[in-house]
Motif scaffolding. Structure first.
Motif, PDB file in Angstrom:
ATOM      1  N   LYS A  57      -8.682   6.752   3.196  1.00  0.00           N
ATOM      2  CA  LYS A  57      -9.548   7.366   4.217  1.00  0.00           C
ATOM      3  C   LYS A  57     -10.791   7.977   3.595  1.00  0.00           C
ATOM      4  N   ILE A 103      -2.631   5.053   1.173  1.00  0.00           N
ATOM      5  CA  ILE A 103      -3.144   4.963   2.548  1.00  0.00           C
ATOM      6  C   ILE A 103      -3.937   6.220   2.895  1.00  0.00           C
ATOM      7  N   MET A 104      -3.418   7.374   2.455  1.00  0.00           N
ATOM      8  CA  MET A 104      -4.135   8.622   2.732  1.00  0.00           C
ATOM      9  C   MET A 104      -5.436   8.689   1.928  1.00  0.00           C
ATOM     10  N   PRO A 106       0.862  -1.190   0.000  1.00  0.00           N
ATOM     11  CA  PRO A 106       0.000   0.000   0.000  1.00  0.00           C
ATOM     12  C   PRO A 106       0.897   1.238   0.000  1.00  0.00           C
ATOM     13  N   SER A 107       0.760   2.101  -1.004  1.00  0.00           N
ATOM     14  CA  SER A 107       1.623   3.281  -1.050  1.00  0.00           C
ATOM     15  C   SER A 107       1.121   4.288  -0.022  1.00  0.00           C
ATOM     16  N   LEU A 108       2.009   5.206   0.352  1.00  0.00           N
ATOM     17  CA  LEU A 108       1.643   6.172   1.387  1.00  0.00           C
ATOM     18  C   LEU A 108       0.507   7.071   0.904  1.00  0.00           C
ATOM     19  N   LYS A 109       0.546   7.414  -0.383  1.00  0.00           N
ATOM     20  CA  LYS A 109      -0.573   8.198  -0.942  1.00  0.00           C
ATOM     21  C   LYS A 109      -1.841   7.364  -0.926  1.00  0.00           C
TER      22      LYS A 109
END
Lengths: 250, 391
Positions: free
Chosen positions: A196, A192-193, A187-190
């Motif tokens: 939401k 993950i954001m 899961p890329s950090l973007k």
């Protein structure tokens, strides 16, 4: 191409397991959970299909307590578009009850493809996918190691003992995914954001009474230490004797 | 390692998801190769595209510039996980994010931000940061690198920089230079210098016994001419590069814990399985003391970092607080690495285990980004109001 992927939250299989007080189930205290491995492969394959086609939607579905939303959100952070949580106090041990609840939800979803992992890493039943297919009256291909889909049609490869078979089937269909097909992306950090903000719909699962009961769960016996019979060629006759009389493997 | 103080309960679901994703990446892509890279003295360039895809570069900068827009606690957890792999890998990300992308973000023009930040987040442009000079480390104000403005508005830079992480890998360097005499408070300015500019030369520094999986270079700038728009317009004075270092050393406070965690995990697992005198060495009081001290210091360091990150997110943190965290966490990490090395006995000197690699790496981390001693003086000044620095 509209694809549903049904995922299950399971304990980390590297954990040291304990049996609960009543001797029936695994004690979940202190365990770490994650999406079941094969389900992760299924999510990855579904994402790759929509990416390759340049269109489509991947919807992830999970049945269980609120904690399964964590697994759903992980799939969203990998790139799934939306998630459906079928709320239940626990995941019934009866795969048929799970399949009925999933089928009731998926029936009207207009999915071209419904995907499962080959089996869940904890129960290893492997029945929910095929049962869901049966309930929906759809073709089912299990333990798929390679999958290609185009409009209205799918081609799957299945590994057999010493051979492989290639299966063609019309869409919509249900497939369950074997290992080795695709490595799930991080899961890329973007991602993950972004997860939401993606829709996660939670509603009660339509569960029938379970028809199976687990009466006992037990851990494998502790491993015993090895025994050294002797050294070199001199030890061979005794080794053969023990393999025949004690281990009974010769 | 076991979350002994339930610190996860202080983290949000996204922060945990970010940490776990980077953790898995490091487990799969860094740990299997890093020992060998270290022995070979090679930075593992092959992991850069993966790190970029994951989104670790400048992860706490805004999404509009192609970054992940994470909060500072999530950013810190990324640094922790990268340094659990190796201080060199974390250094690479720190330099790219906190020392190159951050100054472009904080002091750059909108055009500079639009041009550089998305490409740097994507790992297409690698950067380095040139502040330290051969004779000016702890005293950067004394730098002799000069940038002279020409009549056409361009700049000509002359000078030398040393101990520059990523120096020979980078496509751009943020070079700090004086533009006037020392009476001008804003004399020190930052420049974005493409490393292929005529007169720019980067040479790897050889013979390192620490941070061997990281490129460290000397930069020589001889009549390097850059256009007017190479200047970071909002930079001015030593405060500008020091602001970058505060960002970077915030990440180091977390990163050092990652190295400490790697050493603790290795030592505790070794202690449970290594048999001596017919029982696991973890059953001996001397080893238990080592493990108990390691655990205690890691937990304290983590609590320090979470609170520092929350303060940073609220815009309330001070450079002195960052000094305290960097000073403490790198110090305890060096101790933990050394004790882990000792617990591992003879095996502890092998590259197959990580303790000695971390131990040697952390000696650099102890010295860079404000030495341990300089941070001591920063705190001393914060307590007494009296300046104990040289001048």
């Amino acid at each position: 191409m509209k694809i549903a992927v049904c995922i299950k939250r399971v304990p980390d299989m590297e954990s040291r397991f304990r049996i609960s007080g009543d001797g029936k189930v695994v004690d979940e205290t202190g365990l770490k959970f994650d999406m079941s491995d094969f389900d992760g492969y299924a999510v990855e394959v579904a994402l790759q299909i929509t990416e390759k086609l340049g269109q489509g939607e991947v919807v992830v579905v999970s049945l269980g307590p609120d904690a399964v939303q964590e697994a759903l959100r992980k799939a969203l952070s990998m790139g799934a578009a939306r998630a459906i949580h079928l709320k239940a106090d626990q995941v019934p041990r009866d795969g048929f009850a799970v399949a009925r609840a999933l089928a009731a939800e998926l029936e009207s979803g207009g999915f071209d493809l419904i995907m499962f992992g080959k089996h869940a890493m904890d129960t290893m039943s492997g029945v929910v996918g095929p049962m869901t297919a049966e309930l929906l009256g759809l073709p089912n291909v299990s333990a798929v190691s390679k999958l290609d889909v185009e409009q209205g049609k799918g081609t799957a490869r299945r590994e057999l003992e010493g051979a492989a078979e290639i299966v063609e089937f019309p869409l919509p269909a249900v497939v369950s995914i074997d290992e080795g097909i695709a490595r799930p992306r991080y899961p890329s950090l973007k991602g993950i954001m972004a997860a939401k903000k993606k829709p996660l719909e939670s509603k009660p699962a339509q569960l029938d009474p379970t028809r199976l009961e687990v009466t006992k769960t037990e851990l494998p016996p502790d491993r015993q230490g090895g025994r050294i019979i002797g050294e070199g060629a001199a030890a061979v006759p005794e080794l053969v004797r023990l393999l025949q009389t004690e281990a009974k493997v010769l | 390692m076991q979350d002994f103080y339930n610190i996860d309960s202080l983290l949000s679901e996204e922060e945990i998801a970010v940490r776990d994703s980077v953790r898995r990446f490091v487990d799969d892509n860094v740990l299997p190769i890093i020992g060998e890279c270290y022995v070979e003295g090679r930075f593992p360039k092959e992991i850069v595209p993966g790190l970029a895809e994951l989104g670790v570069f400048g992860a706490n900068l805004p999404e509009e510039y192609g970054c992940a827009g994470l909060n500072n606690v999530a950013y810190g957890l990324i640094m922790q996980e990268l340094e659990r792999g190796d201080s060199g890998v974390r250094s690479f990300a720190s330099v790219q994010g906190a020392l190159v992308m951050y100054p472009i973000y904080a002091f750059g023009s909108e055009e500079q931000k639009q041009h550089y930040l998305p490409k740097m987040a994507a790992g297409e442009i690698i950067g380095c940061f040139g502040l330290t000079e051969p004779d000016f480390g702890s005293n950067p104000a004394g730098m002799i690198t000069m940038a002279r403005e020409q009549s056409d508005g361009s700049w000509v830079i002359n000078g030398a920089k040393m101990w520059i992480t990523n120096g020979s890998t980078a496509q751009v360097a943020i070079v700090w230079a004086k533009t006037n005499d020392d009476k001008d408070q804003r004399s020190i300015r930052g420049f974005i210098v493409p490393t292929n500019t005529t007169g720019f030369c980067a040479k790897d520094q050889k013979g390192k016994l620490s941070l061997r999986a990281s490129d460290t270079s000397e930069l020589v700038l001889e009549d390097v001419r850059v256009p007017k728009d190479a200047l970071l317009p909002k930079s001015g004075g030593l405060k500008s590069p020091l602001m970058c270092l505060t960002q970077a050393r915030y990440g180091i406070s977390w990163g050092a814990l990652g190295a400490a965690i790697a050493c603790f995990e290795e030592a505790s697992s070794y202690a449970k399985t290594r048999i001596m005198f017919d029982r696991p060495i973890g059953g001996f009081q001397l080893q238990q003391l080592r493990l108990a001290e390691m655990l205690t210091e890691i937990v304290k360091g983590q609590l320090l970092c979470v609170q520092l990150g929350r303060l940073k997110d609220r815009g309330e943190f001070t450079p002195q607080q960052v000094s305290l965290a960097k000073r403490n966490n790198v110090h305890i990490a060096t101790d933990i690495a050394r004790e882990a090395r000792r617990l591992l006995g003879a095996n502890g000197i092998l590259a197959e285990y990580s303790a000695m690699r971390h131990m040697a790496n952390l000696e650099s981390v102890y010295t860079y980004e404000g030495t341990h001693d300089v941070h001591t003086l920063v705190l001393g000044q914060a307590v007494t109001g009296l300046n104990a620095f040289g001048a």
